[in-house]
Scaffold this motif. Structure first.
Motif, PDB file in Angstrom:
ATOM      1  N   LYS A  29       1.312   0.942 -11.187  1.00 27.09           N
ATOM      2  CA  LYS A  29       1.087  -0.455 -11.536  1.00 27.09           C
ATOM      3  C   LYS A  29       2.355  -1.257 -11.257  1.00 27.09           C
ATOM      4  CE  LYS A  29      -2.434   0.155 -15.126  1.00 27.09           C
ATOM      5  NZ  LYS A  29      -2.843  -0.194 -16.509  1.00 27.09           N
ATOM      6  N   GLN A  65      -5.183   8.524  -3.621  1.00 25.43           N
ATOM      7  CA  GLN A  65      -4.883   8.451  -5.044  1.00 25.43           C
ATOM      8  C   GLN A  65      -5.039   9.796  -5.745  1.00 25.43           C
ATOM      9  OE1 GLN A  65      -6.835   5.217  -7.023  1.00 25.43           O
ATOM     10  NE2 GLN A  65      -5.716   5.498  -8.923  1.00 25.43           N
ATOM     11  N   ASN A  96      -2.752  -2.787 -10.880  1.00 18.64           N
ATOM     12  CA  ASN A  96      -2.824  -1.561 -10.090  1.00 18.64           C
ATOM     13  C   ASN A  96      -2.410  -1.798  -8.640  1.00 18.64           C
ATOM     14  OD1 ASN A  96      -3.758   0.281 -12.074  1.00 18.64           O
ATOM     15  ND2 ASN A  96      -5.846  -0.451 -11.836  1.00 18.64           N
ATOM     16  N   VAL A  97      -1.634  -0.865  -8.112  1.00 19.77           N
ATOM     17  CA  VAL A  97      -1.194  -0.907  -6.717  1.00 19.77           C
ATOM     18  C   VAL A  97      -2.122  -0.021  -5.893  1.00 19.77           C
ATOM     19  CG1 VAL A  97       0.703  -0.401  -5.129  1.00 19.77           C
ATOM     20  CG2 VAL A  97       1.200  -1.286  -7.428  1.00 19.77           C
ATOM     21  N   GLU A  98      -2.460  -0.492  -4.688  1.00 15.12           N
ATOM     22  CA  GLU A  98      -3.342   0.293  -3.817  1.00 15.12           C
ATOM     23  C   GLU A  98      -2.616   1.535  -3.316  1.00 15.12           C
ATOM     24  OE1 GLU A  98      -5.909  -0.061   0.337  1.00 15.12           O
ATOM     25  OE2 GLU A  98      -5.094  -1.891  -0.606  1.00 15.12           O
ATOM     26  N   GLU A 143      -3.192   4.949  -0.765  1.00 13.74           N
ATOM     27  CA  GLU A 143      -4.071   5.465   0.280  1.00 13.74           C
ATOM     28  C   GLU A 143      -4.772   6.753  -0.131  1.00 13.74           C
ATOM     29  OE1 GLU A 143      -2.010   5.846   3.975  1.00 13.74           O
ATOM     30  OE2 GLU A 143      -2.348   3.753   4.518  1.00 13.74           O
ATOM     31  N   GLN A 171      -1.319   7.104 -10.384  1.00  7.95           N
ATOM     32  CA  GLN A 171      -1.569   5.712 -10.766  1.00  7.95           C
ATOM     33  C   GLN A 171      -0.250   4.955 -10.743  1.00  7.95           C
ATOM     34  OE1 GLN A 171      -2.030   4.333 -14.935  1.00  7.95           O
ATOM     35  NE2 GLN A 171      -4.098   3.725 -14.342  1.00  7.95           N
ATOM     36  N   ILE A 222       0.862  -1.185   0.000  1.00  8.70           N
ATOM     37  CA  ILE A 222       0.000   0.000   0.000  1.00  8.70           C
ATOM     38  C   ILE A 222       0.898   1.235   0.000  1.00  8.70           C
ATOM     39  CG2 ILE A 222      -1.764   1.294   1.234  1.00  8.70           C
ATOM     40  CD1 ILE A 222      -2.688  -1.359   2.464  1.00  8.70           C
TER      41      ILE A 222
END
Length: 309
Positions: A292, A303, A297-299, A301, A290, A37
């Motif tokens: 990746k 965005q 896709n990476v989370e 906190e 964004q 995250i």
């Protein structure tokens, strides 16, 4: 024997089996990507008329793993523009069409390339060195559905079980056998998925050498027949695609890190994204981030955020 009861039992068993199989297919999760995250820090963010401002600082929440820069793609969406962040160059967005789609990773050296292999009657020819669709005489690889062949003048080896970051040189033993298709995948009958074999191919042609790792057989919409590969030069080999301004351009968003490990964004490492000679934000600026990893896709906190208030 009660044939009606037997038939009913068989029907129930078949229905349960079909439901179980459908559940496995629907709930299938790829091994690609990461559980990391990303945390966003705007403390030192600046938005004015200069062209070298720090825009955001990023690190990982606890429990993270190290991520290879070659597998990372970082983009900033500002107004109507999409700006890649890297240690050098980014992909030219004007080339996002055709049957070969290369995307340059955050390391500025590694392409993640998707090949359209949906035509089962003819091949898509691919030039690895140029990262372009090729023709029947000058290709390195050709694709049709799961069938992948190498050109006759390509020497190759498969380094089984190797990570992409571990392969730096050409193996001593190479094969010239190119008549048979590459056995690059296994088919998982339980979920009806094509899964690439674990390892890295090394390809050599015309005195240039590359490492190629198959990531998946599916595109971002999970449609099949889109083999996706990581590709980088190895040894002292050149990579002509990196010099082609139709494919890559200087990245307007740079990455700064104080870590000496240039291969990985380490779990405890903080990076900074800054303007690289281009004024991306001046005044109040809304940025959408964004990230990746291995095309997934990476989370994040936070965005979407605003700087310059």
């Amino acid at each position: 024997m009660n044939w009606k009861r037997l038939a009913a039992a068989i029907t129930v068993i078949a229905a349960v089996a079909a439901a179980s199989w459908s559940y496995l297919v629907i709930t299938y999760e790829s091994d690609l990507g990461t559980m990391n995250i990303v945390q966003v820090d705007l403390t030192d963010s600046v938005s004015d008329s200069r062209i070298d401002n720090q825009l955001v600082s990023l690190d990982f929440a606890s429990g993270a793993e190290d991520l290879s820069w070659s597998s990372l793609e970082i983009n900033l969406m500002v107004a109507d523009g999409v700006y890649g962040c890297s240690f050098g160059s980014q992909s030219n967005s004007e080339t996002d069409d055709g049957k070969v789609l290369p995307k340059l990773g955050a390391d500025g050296q590694t392409f993640t390339t998707v090949v359209d292999a949906t035509d089962t009657e003819s091949y898509t020819y691919f030039d690895v060195a140029q990262q372009l669709e090729s023709n029947q005489s000058e290709f390195w690889m050709k694709f049709s559905s799961t069938d992948i062949y190498l050109n006759g003048d390509v020497a190759w080896a498969f380094v089984e079980g190797a990570d992409f970051s571990e392969v730096h040189s050409v193996p001593e033993v190479m094969s010239n056998q190119t008549q048979d298709r590459l056995e690059w995948y296994e088919y998982d009958m339980a979920v009806h998925r094509v899964n690439p074999n674990d390892g890295v191919y090394v390809l050599v042609k015309d005195e240039v050498s590359f490492k190629v790792k198959f990531l998946t057989y599916y595109n971002a919409d999970d449609e099949s027949r889109y083999p996706t590969m990581q590709i980088a030069s190895i040894g002292n080999s050149s990579f002509p695609a990196l010099e082609n301004t139709d494919i890559v351009v200087p990245s307007p968003c740079g990455i700064i890190t104080n870590d000496l490990d240039s291969d990985f964004w380490n779990a405890n490492e903080t990076i900074r994204l800054f303007e690289n000679g281009v004024n991306l934000c001046d005044g109040i600026c809304v940025i959408e981030l964004q990230i990746k990893y291995e095309t997934i896709n990476v989370e994040i906190e936070l965005q979407k955020f605003e700087i310059g208030q």
